[in-house]
Design a protein around this motif. Structure first.
Motif, short mmCIF file in Angstrom:
data_model
loop_
_atom_site.label_atom_id
_atom_site.label_comp_id
_atom_site.label_asym_id
_atom_site.label_seq_id
_atom_site.Cartn_x
_atom_site.Cartn_y
_atom_site.Cartn_z
N ASP A 125 7.26 -0.33 10.46
CA ASP A 125 6.33 -1.81 10.67
C ASP A 125 4.94 -1.38 10.70
OD1 ASP A 125 8.73 -3.39 10.52
OD2 ASP A 125 8.96 -3.45 12.79
N TYR A 126 4.52 -0.42 11.73
CA TYR A 126 3.07 -0.46 11.90
C TYR A 126 2.55 0.52 10.81
CZ TYR A 126 -1.07 1.47 13.96
OH TYR A 126 -2.39 1.82 13.94
N THR B 219 1.21 -1.44 7.63
CA THR B 219 0.25 -2.55 7.58
C THR B 219 -1.21 -2.29 6.95
OG1 THR B 219 -0.58 -1.78 9.63
CG2 THR B 219 1.20 -3.41 9.84
N ARG C 160 -4.69 -1.63 5.52
CA ARG C 160 -5.77 -0.77 5.99
C ARG C 160 -7.04 -1.38 5.77
NH1 ARG C 160 -4.67 4.06 1.84
NH2 ARG C 160 -4.37 2.00 0.71
N ASP D 186 -4.33 6.09 16.43
CA ASP D 186 -3.13 5.59 15.91
C ASP D 186 -3.38 5.16 14.51
OD1 ASP D 186 -1.51 6.47 17.90
OD2 ASP D 186 -1.50 4.31 18.86
N ASP D 187 -4.56 4.37 14.09
CA ASP D 187 -4.93 4.01 12.79
C ASP D 187 -5.20 5.17 12.13
OD1 ASP D 187 -4.70 1.33 13.58
OD2 ASP D 187 -6.80 1.10 14.09
N LYS E 121 -1.77 6.33 10.98
CA LYS E 121 -1.11 5.52 9.94
C LYS E 121 -1.76 5.84 8.43
CE LYS E 121 -2.68 1.47 9.26
NZ LYS E 121 -2.93 0.14 9.34
N THR F 209 11.78 -2.63 7.13
CA THR F 209 10.66 -3.20 7.92
C THR F 209 10.87 -4.70 8.59
OG1 THR F 209 8.18 -3.66 8.30
CG2 THR F 209 9.06 -4.07 6.18
N GLN G 11 8.66 -6.80 9.21
CA GLN G 11 7.47 -7.66 9.12
C GLN G 11 7.37 -8.36 7.55
OE1 GLN G 11 4.41 -4.94 9.71
NE2 GLN G 11 4.47 -3.91 7.35
N ASP H 56 2.18 -8.63 5.02
CA ASP H 56 1.44 -7.58 5.98
C ASP H 56 1.52 -6.34 5.59
OD1 ASP H 56 1.04 -9.97 7.56
OD2 ASP H 56 2.77 -9.59 8.65
#
Length: 161
Positions: free
Chosen positions: A22-23, A26, A28, A36-37, A40, A65, A67, A71
């Motif tokens: 999921d995360y 996402t 960018r 964390d970004d 990712k 996922t 989501q 997204d």
């Protein structure tokens, strides 16, 4: 993570299953990035780099996922990189009951098991499989193709199963 990508490049498996990303998938679009970004983005860049060679090495990724695909980072959704999106919705109680009954199962047992308004397809399929003593994929195959229950997005066009 580098070791993961090196092993993939060395072994070139037919399939790689990445579950619950999921995360990591996402968009960018943030200018202020946390630690964390950054992690990712590194993962996503490595995934995109590896999948650029997907035609050459034939490795296919199956990614799950929870989501919405709306997204997901658009680079993953580009034509030529993405082949299918299978999106499952929760079933309303009456939809799940109809599937249950079509499998020749008892309505009273269904009502004792499922007391919520919405039922996940996995829960329904699992309970049907237990009662029919079959593998879940055999039991759920027919109703997953019902266009009101699941949708497939092929490349950039959405089609019904």
């Amino acid at each position: 993570m580098d070791e993961f990508w090196r092993n993939l490049q060395k072994d070139l498996p037919d399939f790689v299953i990445l579950d619950d990303l999921d995360y990591m998938l996402t968009k960018r679009d943030s200018e202020a990035m946390s630690h964390d970004d950054i992690k990712k983005n590194i993962f996503l860049n490595q995934l995109l780099s590896f999948t650029d060679g997907v035609q050459k090495n034939k490795t296919k990724f199956i990614i799950t996922t929870n989501q919405s695909f709306d997204d997901v980072d658009s680079a993953l959704l580009r034509k030529g990189r993405l082949f299918d999106i299978l999106e499952f919705k929760e079933l309303e109680n009456d939809e799940a009951l109809n599937i249950w009954l079509s499998e020749g199962l008892n309505k009273d047992e269904f009502e004792n098991l499922f007391t919520t308004d919405f039922i996940t397809q996995a829960d329904l399929g699992s309970e049907i499989a237990k009662r029919k003593n079959k593998r879940i994929k055999e039991t759920t195959r027919s109703y997953l193709k019902d266009s009101s229950i699941s949708k497939v997005k092929k490349k950039t066009k959405r089609i019904s199963l």
